[in-house]
Design a protein around this motif. Structure first.
Motif, PDB file in Angstrom:
ATOM      1  N   GLU A   1       0.832  -1.212   0.000  1.00 28.20           N
ATOM      2  CA  GLU A   1       0.000   0.000   0.000  1.00 28.20           C
ATOM      3  C   GLU A   1       0.857   1.248   0.000  1.00 28.20           C
ATOM      4  O   GLU A   1       0.548   2.245  -0.670  1.00 28.20           O
ATOM      5  CB  GLU A   1      -0.932  -0.026   1.201  1.00 28.20           C
ATOM      6  CG  GLU A   1      -1.990   1.066   1.196  1.00 28.20           C
ATOM      7  CD  GLU A   1      -2.972   0.936   2.334  1.00 28.20           C
ATOM      8  OE1 GLU A   1      -3.845   1.819   2.458  1.00 28.20           O
ATOM      9  OE2 GLU A   1      -2.867  -0.041   3.106  1.00 28.20           O
ATOM     10  N   LEU A   2       1.974   1.217   0.751  1.00 28.74           N
ATOM     11  CA  LEU A   2       2.885   2.369   0.779  1.00 28.74           C
ATOM     12  C   LEU A   2       3.553   2.589  -0.577  1.00 28.74           C
ATOM     13  O   LEU A   2       3.924   3.715  -0.922  1.00 28.74           O
ATOM     14  CB  LEU A   2       3.948   2.160   1.861  1.00 28.74           C
ATOM     15  CG  LEU A   2       3.460   2.255   3.314  1.00 28.74           C
ATOM     16  CD1 LEU A   2       4.590   1.900   4.277  1.00 28.74           C
ATOM     17  CD2 LEU A   2       2.923   3.658   3.613  1.00 28.74           C
ATOM     18  N   ASP A   3       3.728   1.496  -1.330  1.00 26.28           N
ATOM     19  CA  ASP A   3       4.314   1.613  -2.663  1.00 26.28           C
ATOM     20  C   ASP A   3       3.317   2.103  -3.701  1.00 26.28           C
ATOM     21  O   ASP A   3       3.653   2.199  -4.890  1.00 26.28           O
ATOM     22  CB  ASP A   3       4.879   0.262  -3.103  1.00 26.28           C
ATOM     23  CG  ASP A   3       6.148  -0.095  -2.342  1.00 26.28           C
ATOM     24  OD1 ASP A   3       6.783   0.834  -1.809  1.00 26.28           O
ATOM     25  OD2 ASP A   3       6.495  -1.291  -2.278  1.00 26.28           O
ATOM     26  N   GLY A   4       2.082   2.348  -3.271  1.00 28.55           N
ATOM     27  CA  GLY A   4       1.087   2.893  -4.189  1.00 28.55           C
ATOM     28  C   GLY A   4       0.115   1.888  -4.747  1.00 28.55           C
ATOM     29  O   GLY A   4      -0.693   2.230  -5.622  1.00 28.55           O
ATOM     30  N   ALA A   5       0.183   0.641  -4.287  1.00 25.75           N
ATOM     31  CA  ALA A   5      -0.734  -0.378  -4.787  1.00 25.75           C
ATOM     32  C   ALA A   5      -2.126  -0.165  -4.209  1.00 25.75           C
ATOM     33  O   ALA A   5      -2.283   0.115  -3.020  1.00 25.75           O
ATOM     34  CB  ALA A   5      -0.231  -1.776  -4.426  1.00 25.75           C
ATOM     35  N   GLY A   6      -3.118  -0.299  -5.049  1.00 28.49           N
ATOM     36  CA  GLY A   6      -4.496  -0.164  -4.607  1.00 28.49           C
ATOM     37  C   GLY A   6      -5.060  -1.488  -4.132  1.00 28.49           C
ATOM     38  O   GLY A   6      -4.356  -2.499  -4.033  1.00 28.49           O
ATOM     39  N   PHE A   7      -6.347  -1.482  -3.856  1.00 30.37           N
ATOM     40  CA  PHE A   7      -7.023  -2.674  -3.327  1.00 30.37           C
ATOM     41  C   PHE A   7      -6.874  -3.873  -4.253  1.00 30.37           C
ATOM     42  O   PHE A   7      -6.449  -4.953  -3.843  1.00 30.37           O
ATOM     43  CB  PHE A   7      -8.500  -2.353  -3.087  1.00 30.37           C
ATOM     44  CG  PHE A   7      -9.339  -3.561  -2.800  1.00 30.37           C
ATOM     45  CD1 PHE A   7      -9.332  -4.145  -1.539  1.00 30.37           C
ATOM     46  CD2 PHE A   7     -10.133  -4.126  -3.777  1.00 30.37           C
ATOM     47  CE1 PHE A   7     -10.104  -5.266  -1.262  1.00 30.37           C
ATOM     48  CE2 PHE A   7     -10.910  -5.243  -3.511  1.00 30.37           C
ATOM     49  CZ  PHE A   7     -10.892  -5.815  -2.250  1.00 30.37           C
ATOM     50  N   TYR A   8      -7.209  -3.681  -5.533  1.00 34.29           N
ATOM     51  CA  TYR A   8      -7.176  -4.799  -6.470  1.00 34.29           C
ATOM     52  C   TYR A   8      -5.744  -5.236  -6.750  1.00 34.29           C
ATOM     53  O   TYR A   8      -5.480  -6.446  -6.926  1.00 34.29           O
ATOM     54  CB  TYR A   8      -7.878  -4.416  -7.778  1.00 34.29           C
ATOM     55  CG  TYR A   8      -9.362  -4.189  -7.614  1.00 34.29           C
ATOM     56  CD1 TYR A   8     -10.237  -5.267  -7.458  1.00 34.29           C
ATOM     57  CD2 TYR A   8      -9.890  -2.902  -7.595  1.00 34.29           C
ATOM     58  CE1 TYR A   8     -11.594  -5.069  -7.296  1.00 34.29           C
ATOM     59  CE2 TYR A   8     -11.255  -2.698  -7.432  1.00 34.29           C
ATOM     60  CZ  TYR A   8     -12.102  -3.782  -7.275  1.00 34.29           C
ATOM     61  OH  TYR A   8     -13.442  -3.584  -7.114  1.00 34.29           O
ATOM     62  N   ARG A   9      -4.819  -4.299  -6.813  1.00 35.26           N
ATOM     63  CA  ARG A   9      -3.408  -4.655  -7.070  1.00 35.26           C
ATOM     64  C   ARG A   9      -2.853  -5.480  -5.914  1.00 35.26           C
ATOM     65  O   ARG A   9      -2.103  -6.455  -6.129  1.00 35.26           O
ATOM     66  CB  ARG A   9      -2.601  -3.374  -7.263  1.00 35.26           C
ATOM     67  CG  ARG A   9      -1.130  -3.625  -7.593  1.00 35.26           C
ATOM     68  CD  ARG A   9      -0.972  -4.319  -8.924  1.00 35.26           C
ATOM     69  NE  ARG A   9       0.407  -4.605  -9.226  1.00 35.26           N
ATOM     70  CZ  ARG A   9       1.229  -3.726  -9.826  1.00 35.26           C
ATOM     71  NH1 ARG A   9       0.790  -2.511 -10.169  1.00 35.26           N
ATOM     72  NH2 ARG A   9       2.472  -4.056 -10.090  1.00 35.26           N
TER      73      ARG A   9
END
Length: 278
Positions: free
Chosen positions: A175-183
């Motif tokens: 999540e900190l790396d910018g990944a969203g829920f689906y990712r």
């Protein structure tokens, strides 16, 4: 020079289980042997495990090129089993992820309701499901069987229990790396859940492949029959010809054997991990 002590207990247990496995495999070996024999040789006593007169090709042609559409039944089963298994993996994985990692109002209530539904026998919901499929206009279609098998409380529970053991630090780092829920779900959670997904996949495939009740209730057209219904249809034609019946039975179980041989490592790993975390 040190003398290593040999423990006889594990050796005796291994030999005992090996002998037991041999007896469990005898029916399968006899089926393979009978599938390659003439009908007269099948009834020979004592049993001749290695056929004297190989009749494998003739029995094979009778099953696959005869008047009964065995190949069509086979392809119907492959189609339904593969699509149902894939759909179940996606739906159950998403539900398991939501119930294990997402915080939302009523999560505990939803999980409790799902556990309660697991206690209801499948036969008790057969009539309501039949009525729903009929009203939706899906009766006598493969879509009815696929739709009925998409969600499973049991598989959702298995995946939820496994995913609980996945550290939240991994999800927070993504999540900190910018990944969203689906990712996070597709790129982090699913790869980490491969052992239990393999276990769920092979169990679901076997259940769907061997399902007799569902196709019996939901299908009416012969050209839509799956292997279990097709075997009954095949039995009416060749029920007295044991060698041909054994060839058809051998063909019916080959996909299950191949599937387990390919995924046995993941299945055993998934069962062991699930047993520790359960």
């Amino acid at each position: 020079m040190t003398i290593r002590k040999i423990k006889l207990g594990p050796i005796v247990l291994t030999a005992l289980f090996g002998a037991l496995s041999f007896f469990f495999l005898l029916p399968l070996v006899w089926m393979m042997s009978a599938a390659a024999k003439t009908e007269k040789e099948v009834w020979t006593f004592p049993i001749q495990w290695i056929p004297k007169d190989w009749h494998f090709a003739e029995n094979f042609r009778t099953v696959w090129m005869g008047d009964v559409s065995f190949g069509l039944f086979y392809m119907n089963s492959v189609k339904i089993a593969l699509i149902s298994t894939l759909a179940t993996l996606i739906v159950s994985a998403m539900a398991g992820y939501a119930l294990s990692k997402l915080k939302f109002t009523g999560r505990g209530l939803v999980f409790s309701a799902m556990m309660a539904f697991m206690m209801i026998p499948e036969q008790a919901t057969l009539v309501p499901r039949y009525i729903m499929i009929k009203e939706m206009g899906l009766y006598d279609t493969h879509a009815a069987l696929i739709l009925m098998g998409m969600f499973s409380s049991y598989f959702t529970f298995l995946l939820r229990q496994f995913m609980i053991g996945v550290h939240n630090d991994l999800l927070e780092a993504a999540e900190l790396d910018g990944a969203g829920f689906y990712r996070i779900f597709w790129s982090v959670m699913l790869p980490l859940s491969r052992p239990i997904l393999a276990t769920v996949g092979i169990i679901k495939f076997i259940w769907t492949w061997n399902d007799y009740q569902g196709p019996l209730i939901m299908l009416n057209s012969t050209n839509l029959y799956t292997i279990p219904l097709g075997m009954q249809f095949f039995k009416e034609e060749f029920g007295t010809t044991i060698s041909v019946m054994m060839m058809a039975s051998l063909a019916a179980i080959i996909p299950l054997l191949v599937l387990f041989l390919i995924l046995q490592k993941q299945v055993i790993q998934g069962i062991s991990i699930g047993g520790v975390k359960g």
